[in-house]
Design a protein around this motif. Structure first.
Motif, mmCIF file in Angstrom:
data_model
loop_
_atom_site.group_PDB
_atom_site.id
_atom_site.type_symbol
_atom_site.label_atom_id
_atom_site.label_comp_id
_atom_site.label_asym_id
_atom_site.label_seq_id
_atom_site.Cartn_x
_atom_site.Cartn_y
_atom_site.Cartn_z
ATOM 1 N N LYS A 66 0.858 -1.186 0.000
ATOM 2 C CA LYS A 66 0.000 0.000 0.000
ATOM 3 C C LYS A 66 0.892 1.233 0.000
ATOM 4 O O LYS A 66 1.950 1.240 0.637
ATOM 5 N N LYS A 67 0.469 2.266 -0.683
ATOM 6 C CA LYS A 67 1.286 3.475 -0.783
ATOM 7 C C LYS A 67 1.640 4.042 0.592
ATOM 8 O O LYS A 67 2.782 4.432 0.818
ATOM 9 N N GLU A 68 0.696 4.032 1.512
ATOM 10 C CA GLU A 68 0.986 4.583 2.843
ATOM 11 C C GLU A 68 1.970 3.712 3.632
ATOM 12 O O GLU A 68 2.689 4.198 4.495
ATOM 13 N N ASP A 69 2.046 2.430 3.309
ATOM 14 C CA ASP A 69 2.966 1.528 4.012
ATOM 15 C C ASP A 69 4.398 1.623 3.486
ATOM 16 O O ASP A 69 5.334 1.169 4.146
ATOM 17 N N ALA A 70 4.569 2.189 2.305
ATOM 18 C CA ALA A 70 5.903 2.287 1.703
ATOM 19 C C ALA A 70 6.730 3.420 2.317
ATOM 20 O O ALA A 70 7.953 3.414 2.229
ATOM 21 N N HIS A 71 6.059 4.399 2.913
ATOM 22 C CA HIS A 71 6.739 5.540 3.557
ATOM 23 C C HIS A 71 7.752 6.193 2.620
ATOM 24 O O HIS A 71 8.924 6.328 2.947
ATOM 25 N N LEU A 72 7.271 6.581 1.444
ATOM 26 C CA LEU A 72 8.132 7.183 0.432
ATOM 27 C C LEU A 72 8.037 8.699 0.452
ATOM 28 O O LEU A 72 6.981 9.264 0.737
#
Length: 117
Positions: free
Chosen positions: A32-38
């Motif tokens: 998930k985009k929020e889990d990637a912490h980019l």
């Protein structure tokens, strides 16, 4: 002195990672985009689709892939310098999804960035 490293997107993000850039053209499966912490997703510095498909993560093709990818990157001087400036100001982690930590484009990109004056 700031550190620069590469890390699989599936590894747990850490505060010491600093600025995190996903350097893949495609979004990694199962993340998930929020889990990637980019901090950013930089598709411009990823290998072209044609080169990525040609390489297909086959070890015997890595040397040729490296040569061709460096050639592609030579046309992206402005973007390389922008990322290098981030690298000069804080810790930087190039995030990638490839399974093999020894033959992937992030290794090549990191080497190119380290050689920029």
């Amino acid at each position: 002195m700031y550190t620069v490293k590469i890390k699989r997107v599936y590894e747990k993000p850490e505060k010491a990672d600093g600025y995190r850039i996903l350097v893949d053209r495609l979004w990694p499966r199962g993340i998930k985009k929020e889990d990637a912490h980019l901090d950013e997703w930089n598709k411009e510095l990823s290998p072209s689709t044609a080169l990525r498909k040609q390489f297909n993560h086959k070890e015997e093709l890595f040397d040729m892939f490296t040569l061709l990818y460096r050639e592609e990157l030579s046309g992206k001087v402005e973007e390389l310098h922008r990322v290098k400036s981030i690298m000069d100001q804080q810790n930087l982690t190039l995030v990638y999804a490839a399974k093999d930590p020894k033959i992937n484009h992030a290794i090549v990109l990191l080497d190119v960035l380290k050689k920029i004056k």
